[in-house]
Design an enzyme around this catalytic site. Structure first.
Site, PDB file in Angstrom:
ATOM      1  N   LYS A  16       0.835  -1.199   0.000  1.00 23.72           N
ATOM      2  CA  LYS A  16       0.000   0.000   0.000  1.00 23.72           C
ATOM      3  C   LYS A  16       0.879   1.262   0.000  1.00 23.72           C
ATOM      4  O   LYS A  16       2.093   1.173   0.220  1.00 23.72           O
ATOM      5  CB  LYS A  16      -0.932  -0.056   1.216  1.00 23.72           C
ATOM      6  CG  LYS A  16      -1.914  -1.254   1.155  1.00 23.72           C
ATOM      7  CD  LYS A  16      -2.774  -1.343   2.405  1.00 23.72           C
ATOM      8  CE  LYS A  16      -3.767  -2.497   2.303  1.00 23.72           C
ATOM      9  NZ  LYS A  16      -4.631  -2.597   3.531  1.00 23.72           N
ATOM     10  N   TYR A  56     -12.170  -2.934  -3.402  1.00 21.50           N
ATOM     11  CA  TYR A  56     -12.725  -3.055  -2.044  1.00 21.50           C
ATOM     12  C   TYR A  56     -14.251  -3.041  -2.048  1.00 21.50           C
ATOM     13  O   TYR A  56     -14.862  -2.647  -1.052  1.00 21.50           O
ATOM     14  CB  TYR A  56     -12.182  -1.928  -1.166  1.00 21.50           C
ATOM     15  CG  TYR A  56     -10.765  -2.155  -0.675  1.00 21.50           C
ATOM     16  CD1 TYR A  56     -10.436  -3.262   0.108  1.00 21.50           C
ATOM     17  CD2 TYR A  56      -9.745  -1.246  -0.974  1.00 21.50           C
ATOM     18  CE1 TYR A  56      -9.131  -3.470   0.566  1.00 21.50           C
ATOM     19  CE2 TYR A  56      -8.436  -1.450  -0.505  1.00 21.50           C
ATOM     20  CZ  TYR A  56      -8.147  -2.559   0.269  1.00 21.50           C
ATOM     21  OH  TYR A  56      -6.866  -2.767   0.728  1.00 21.50           O
ATOM     22  N   ASN A 119      -1.705  -0.147   7.185  1.00 23.75           N
ATOM     23  CA  ASN A 119      -1.164  -1.474   7.500  1.00 23.75           C
ATOM     24  C   ASN A 119      -0.322  -2.092   6.382  1.00 23.75           C
ATOM     25  O   ASN A 119      -0.187  -3.300   6.271  1.00 23.75           O
ATOM     26  CB  ASN A 119      -2.266  -2.413   8.007  1.00 23.75           C
ATOM     27  CG  ASN A 119      -3.367  -2.638   6.997  1.00 23.75           C
ATOM     28  OD1 ASN A 119      -3.304  -2.136   5.882  1.00 23.75           O
ATOM     29  ND2 ASN A 119      -4.370  -3.392   7.383  1.00 23.75           N
ATOM     30  N   HIS A 122      -1.628  -5.562   1.400  1.00 21.26           N
ATOM     31  CA  HIS A 122      -2.888  -6.282   1.183  1.00 21.26           C
ATOM     32  C   HIS A 122      -2.590  -7.686   0.684  1.00 21.26           C
ATOM     33  O   HIS A 122      -1.645  -7.882  -0.082  1.00 21.26           O
ATOM     34  CB  HIS A 122      -3.736  -5.558   0.124  1.00 21.26           C
ATOM     35  CG  HIS A 122      -4.801  -6.434  -0.465  1.00 21.26           C
ATOM     36  ND1 HIS A 122      -6.012  -6.645   0.153  1.00 21.26           N
ATOM     37  CD2 HIS A 122      -4.820  -7.205  -1.582  1.00 21.26           C
ATOM     38  CE1 HIS A 122      -6.731  -7.494  -0.584  1.00 21.26           C
ATOM     39  NE2 HIS A 122      -6.034  -7.844  -1.634  1.00 21.26           N
ATOM     40  N   GLU A 133      -8.770 -10.378  -8.192  1.00 18.87           N
ATOM     41  CA  GLU A 133      -7.940  -9.196  -7.970  1.00 18.87           C
ATOM     42  C   GLU A 133      -6.768  -9.139  -8.957  1.00 18.87           C
ATOM     43  O   GLU A 133      -6.418  -8.054  -9.435  1.00 18.87           O
ATOM     44  CB  GLU A 133      -7.446  -9.188  -6.516  1.00 18.87           C
ATOM     45  CG  GLU A 133      -8.604  -8.952  -5.545  1.00 18.87           C
ATOM     46  CD  GLU A 133      -8.251  -9.212  -4.076  1.00 18.87           C
ATOM     47  OE1 GLU A 133      -7.079  -9.514  -3.772  1.00 18.87           O
ATOM     48  OE2 GLU A 133      -9.163  -9.109  -3.235  1.00 18.87           O
TER      49      GLU A 133
HETATM   50  P1  RTP Z   1      -6.537  -6.377   3.172  1.00 19.27           P
HETATM   51  O1  RTP Z   1      -7.794  -6.674   2.409  1.00 19.27           O
HETATM   52  O2  RTP Z   1      -5.983  -4.997   2.939  1.00 19.27           O
HETATM   53  O3  RTP Z   1      -5.495  -7.431   3.075  1.00 19.27           O
HETATM   54  O4  RTP Z   1      -6.919  -6.340   4.695  1.00 19.27           O
HETATM   55  P2  RTP Z   1      -7.753  -7.356   5.558  1.00 19.27           P
HETATM   56  O5  RTP Z   1      -8.390  -8.420   4.732  1.00 19.27           O
HETATM   57  O6  RTP Z   1      -6.827  -7.750   6.658  1.00 19.27           O
HETATM   58  O7  RTP Z   1      -8.876  -6.402   6.152  1.00 19.27           O
HETATM   59  P3  RTP Z   1     -10.349  -6.010   5.604  1.00 19.27           P
HETATM   60  O8  RTP Z   1     -11.284  -6.184   6.734  1.00 19.27           O
HETATM   61  O9  RTP Z   1     -10.644  -6.658   4.310  1.00 19.27           O
HETATM   62  O10 RTP Z   1     -10.152  -4.448   5.385  1.00 19.27           O
HETATM   63  C1  RTP Z   1      -9.460  -3.991   4.280  1.00 19.27           C
HETATM   64  C2  RTP Z   1      -8.590  -2.833   4.686  1.00 19.27           C
HETATM   65  O11 RTP Z   1      -9.403  -1.746   5.124  1.00 19.27           O
HETATM   66  C3  RTP Z   1      -8.721  -1.017   6.112  1.00 19.27           C
HETATM   67  N1  RTP Z   1      -9.540  -0.978   7.327  1.00 19.27           N
HETATM   68  N2  RTP Z   1      -9.718   0.102   8.021  1.00 19.27           N
HETATM   69  N3  RTP Z   1     -11.699   0.244  11.052  1.00 19.27           N
HETATM   70  C4  RTP Z   1     -10.950   0.717  10.073  1.00 19.27           C
HETATM   71  O12 RTP Z   1     -10.620   1.868  10.011  1.00 19.27           O
HETATM   72  C5  RTP Z   1     -10.510  -0.230   9.056  1.00 19.27           C
HETATM   73  N4  RTP Z   1     -10.820  -1.506   8.997  1.00 19.27           N
HETATM   74  C6  RTP Z   1     -10.202  -1.995   7.883  1.00 19.27           C
HETATM   75  C7  RTP Z   1      -7.401  -1.697   6.375  1.00 19.27           C
HETATM   76  O13 RTP Z   1      -6.400  -1.051   5.563  1.00 19.27           O
HETATM   77  C8  RTP Z   1      -7.661  -3.110   5.861  1.00 19.27           C
HETATM   78  O14 RTP Z   1      -6.454  -3.740   5.499  1.00 19.27           O
END
Ligand code: RTP
Length: 155
Positions: A16, A56, A119, A122, A133
């Site tokens: 990212k 997303y 973070n 991805h 994707e």
């Molecule tokens: P990614 O898709 O980026 O690998 O992350 P992930 O599956 O671990 O998490 P996901 O729940 O799919 O969320 C995607 C990305 O959204 C951002 N996020 N912000 N509460 C918040 O502010 C929040 N929650 C999620 C994070 O960048 C997350 O990686």
């Protein structure tokens, strides 16, 4: 063979904008390379808001969705396609928990990040999303069909 490489699992990994800006590109690529997955696609890319929203789309009703798409479009990202049996789940383990404060030491987020909203990386959450994707972020000619000479430990 062509048949075999079409069967092998692929995951979409993206560094990212914060990871790029902090100079963590080499460090993050190394983790996947050393693990032993096969790199099939790699580029630095500035994405549009439309592409970020499509990527997303499952999160479009979340309150953080606008912030998330602003973040992803705030600077270049590094797009990667990595291949190998079990690559999707294994990459998620290498990446660590979504909240970097809860991510285990030794994971990318556990070692390199502190904020959920920053973070650094991805990874696809299922083989189907890996395919979706990779198709979304790469054009056909951007992926390479090659086999490492060092495949014994991959197969
Ligand atoms: P990614 O898709 O980026 O690998 O992350 P992930 O599956 O671990 O998490 P996901 O729940 O799919 O969320 C995607 C990305 O959204 C951002 N996020 N912000 N509460 C918040 O502010 C929040 N929650 C999620 C994070 O960048 C997350 O990686």
């Amino acid at each position: 063979s062509l048949h075999k490489s079409q069967e092998v699992e692929q995951t979409y990994i993206m560094i990212k904008p914060d990871g790029v800006q902090r100079g963590l590109v080499g460090e993050i690529i190394s983790r996947f390379e050393k693990k032993g997955f096969l790199l099939k696609g790699l580029k630095l890319f500035q994405c549009s808001k439309d592409l970020a929203q499509e990527h997303y789309k499952d999160l479009k009703d979340k309150p953080f969705f606008p912030k998330l798409t602003d973040y992803i479009t705030s600077g270049p990202v590094v797009c990667m396609a990595w291949e190998g049996d079990g690559a999707v789940a294994s990459a998620r383990k290498l990446i660590g928990a979504t909240n970097p404060l809860q991510a285990e030491p030794g994971t990318i987020r556990g070692d390199l990040a502190v904020q959920t909203g920053r973070n650094v990386v991805h990874g696809s959450d299922s083989p189907d999303n890996g395919k979706r994707e990779i198709a979304l972020w790469f054009k056909e000619g951007e992926l390479c069909q090659w086999e490492s000479v060092q495949t014994p430990w991959l197969t």
